[in-house]
Design a protein around this motif. Sequence first.
Motif, PDB file in Angstrom:
ATOM      1  N   PRO A  85      17.240  28.732  49.852  1.00 17.33           N
ATOM      2  CA  PRO A  85      18.434  29.560  50.022  1.00 17.33           C
ATOM      3  C   PRO A  85      18.830  30.212  48.700  1.00 17.33           C
ATOM      4  N   LEU A  86      19.506  31.336  48.806  1.00 21.23           N
ATOM      5  CA  LEU A  86      20.035  32.046  47.633  1.00 21.23           C
ATOM      6  C   LEU A  86      21.514  32.314  47.888  1.00 21.23           C
ATOM      7  N   ASN A  87      22.387  31.597  47.210  1.00 20.64           N
ATOM      8  CA  ASN A  87      23.826  31.743  47.403  1.00 20.64           C
ATOM      9  C   ASN A  87      24.485  32.313  46.154  1.00 20.64           C
ATOM     10  N   VAL A  88      25.438  33.198  46.353  1.00 19.03           N
ATOM     11  CA  VAL A  88      26.298  33.671  45.269  1.00 19.03           C
ATOM     12  C   VAL A  88      27.738  33.451  45.710  1.00 19.03           C
ATOM     13  N   VAL A  89      28.660  33.646  44.785  1.00 24.77           N
ATOM     14  CA  VAL A  89      30.073  33.376  45.075  1.00 24.77           C
ATOM     15  C   VAL A  89      30.931  34.525  44.549  1.00 24.77           C
ATOM     16  N   VAL A  90      31.912  34.903  45.337  1.00 23.28           N
ATOM     17  CA  VAL A  90      32.953  35.832  44.886  1.00 23.28           C
ATOM     18  C   VAL A  90      34.251  35.041  44.774  1.00 23.28           C
ATOM     19  N   VAL A  91      34.899  35.141  43.615  1.00 26.43           N
ATOM     20  CA  VAL A  91      36.121  34.388  43.336  1.00 26.43           C
ATOM     21  C   VAL A  91      37.250  35.379  43.062  1.00 26.43           C
ATOM     22  N   ARG A  92      38.395  35.154  43.713  1.00 26.14           N
ATOM     23  CA  ARG A  92      39.577  35.967  43.431  1.00 26.14           C
ATOM     24  C   ARG A  92      40.668  35.071  42.884  1.00 26.14           C
ATOM     25  N   SER A  93      41.039  35.326  41.643  1.00 29.86           N
ATOM     26  CA  SER A  93      42.093  34.574  40.977  1.00 29.86           C
ATOM     27  C   SER A  93      43.031  35.571  40.317  1.00 29.86           C
ATOM     28  N   GLY A  94      44.268  35.585  40.774  1.00 29.65           N
ATOM     29  CA  GLY A  94      45.211  36.563  40.239  1.00 29.65           C
ATOM     30  C   GLY A  94      44.735  37.968  40.532  1.00 29.65           C
ATOM     31  N   ASP A  95      44.670  38.808  39.506  1.00 28.82           N
ATOM     32  CA  ASP A  95      44.229  40.188  39.702  1.00 28.82           C
ATOM     33  C   ASP A  95      42.749  40.367  39.376  1.00 28.82           C
ATOM     34  N   ARG A  96      42.013  39.270  39.298  1.00 24.80           N
ATOM     35  CA  ARG A  96      40.604  39.338  38.934  1.00 24.80           C
ATOM     36  C   ARG A  96      39.715  39.027  40.135  1.00 24.80           C
ATOM     37  N   THR A  97      38.690  39.820  40.303  1.00 22.36           N
ATOM     38  CA  THR A  97      37.663  39.582  41.307  1.00 22.36           C
ATOM     39  C   THR A  97      36.358  39.320  40.561  1.00 22.36           C
ATOM     40  N   LEU A 129      32.101  47.169  45.319  1.00 22.74           N
ATOM     41  CA  LEU A 129      31.572  46.840  43.996  1.00 22.74           C
ATOM     42  C   LEU A 129      32.532  47.259  42.892  1.00 22.74           C
ATOM     43  N   ALA A 130      33.251  48.339  43.107  1.00 21.93           N
ATOM     44  CA  ALA A 130      34.184  48.830  42.086  1.00 21.93           C
ATOM     45  C   ALA A 130      35.378  47.904  41.896  1.00 21.93           C
ATOM     46  N   SER A 131      35.593  46.979  42.835  1.00 20.95           N
ATOM     47  CA  SER A 131      36.718  46.048  42.709  1.00 20.95           C
ATOM     48  C   SER A 131      36.373  44.840  41.850  1.00 20.95           C
ATOM     49  N   VAL A 132      35.096  44.655  41.534  1.00 22.53           N
ATOM     50  CA  VAL A 132      34.668  43.504  40.743  1.00 22.53           C
ATOM     51  C   VAL A 132      35.047  43.722  39.285  1.00 22.53           C
ATOM     52  N   THR A 133      35.890  42.851  38.756  1.00 18.65           N
ATOM     53  CA  THR A 133      36.342  42.986  37.368  1.00 18.65           C
ATOM     54  C   THR A 133      35.448  42.226  36.397  1.00 18.65           C
ATOM     55  N   ASP A 134      34.842  41.124  36.897  1.00 18.59           N
ATOM     56  CA  ASP A 134      34.035  40.262  36.033  1.00 18.59           C
ATOM     57  C   ASP A 134      32.815  39.766  36.800  1.00 18.59           C
ATOM     58  N   ALA A 216      39.361  33.567  34.122  1.00 19.79           N
ATOM     59  CA  ALA A 216      40.633  33.895  34.780  1.00 19.79           C
ATOM     60  C   ALA A 216      41.380  32.584  34.967  1.00 19.79           C
ATOM     61  N   PRO A 217      42.662  32.635  35.321  1.00 18.51           N
ATOM     62  CA  PRO A 217      43.392  31.373  35.515  1.00 18.51           C
ATOM     63  C   PRO A 217      42.681  30.443  36.500  1.00 18.51           C
ATOM     64  N   GLY A 218      42.330  29.262  36.002  1.00 15.66           N
ATOM     65  CA  GLY A 218      41.670  28.274  36.844  1.00 15.66           C
ATOM     66  C   GLY A 218      40.186  28.480  37.038  1.00 15.66           C
ATOM     67  N   VAL A 219      39.603  29.447  36.348  1.00 11.27           N
ATOM     68  CA  VAL A 219      38.171  29.753  36.493  1.00 11.27           C
ATOM     69  C   VAL A 219      37.517  29.636  35.117  1.00 11.27           C
TER      70      VAL A 219
END
Length: 318
Positions: A85-97, A129-134, A216-219
């Motif tokens: 398997p190949l897994n990735v993760v998207v995390v949203r914390s505060g204003d960061r994606t 994709l443009a919403s990804v900050t980090d 980001a906060p908590g990340v």
Amino acid sequence: MNQIIHCPQQDTNMNLDNTSCPGRRKPEELVPSRYAVRVGEIDVLVISDGVLPLPTEMLGHNADAAARAAWLGDMFLPADVFDWPLNVVVVRSGDRTILVDAGLGLDPNLNLPRAGQLVKRLESAGIDLASVTDVVLTHLHMDHIGGLLVDGVKDRLRPDLRIHVAAAEVKFWESPDFTHVHMPQGFPDALRSTAKRFVEEYRSHLRQFDEQYEVAPGVVVYRTGGHTPGHSIVRLASGGDRLTFAGDAVFAVGFDQPDWYNGFEHDPEEAARVRVRLLRELAATGEQLVATHLPFPSVCHVAADGDVFRCVPVFWDY
């Protein structure tokens, strides 16, 4: 006798035969490819980049062949080749994606039609994709960075995108050592060239850290080493909840046989120490685990019995 297929104007019952009706859209896939988790105030989305077929010897090249075959049999897995398997993760914390790893991509020189699904599946999940900050990269193996090298992807990313990676990892790929790996023919050259191309294309976006960095906060991303010198994990914490994305520190066989060497580990002895240390900690804390090559969505807890560990899958939250 020819079969007559009736195609009603509206049918709320799922019938696979109905997909043959003219004008009816066929489902592209009948497998889940994203799963949402909440860690306190942090939103997490596990996304499948597909699967990568590899020789089973890669699971433990230092193990006796009979022992490896027995483990595969116990797990009802094929003896020679199976799908990683190949897994990735998207995390949203505060204003960061934050995108954690980027999958394999679509290298035209590789015949891997069931991998490299990340961009399509991000779009299906409504993530621009443009919403990804980090971006956080656990390491620079091609199945973790290739999605950022797909044609047109870089143009869709933010010009101020920050890509976080351990400085030791970038340094390693300037002159990588493949002395202790056990890979199929061609992989070292492919890994080397992909990492070089990635660093050249994204150098201005790289934000290198030494041992840890709060994205980001908590990340927080932590360097573990082992799998590669700069291999890192991402730990999430919010409101008393915790989750660790372990990258390639943990493979499916690593619970039962944590001392087996994975073929992609550049320092297999250190990788085994990292794996045992991390699994013990996760068993003690009870936090959730997600990893790149565990069966999707890979969200589980770790139980320990002496030196043997067990992956306890979470009950899916519908």
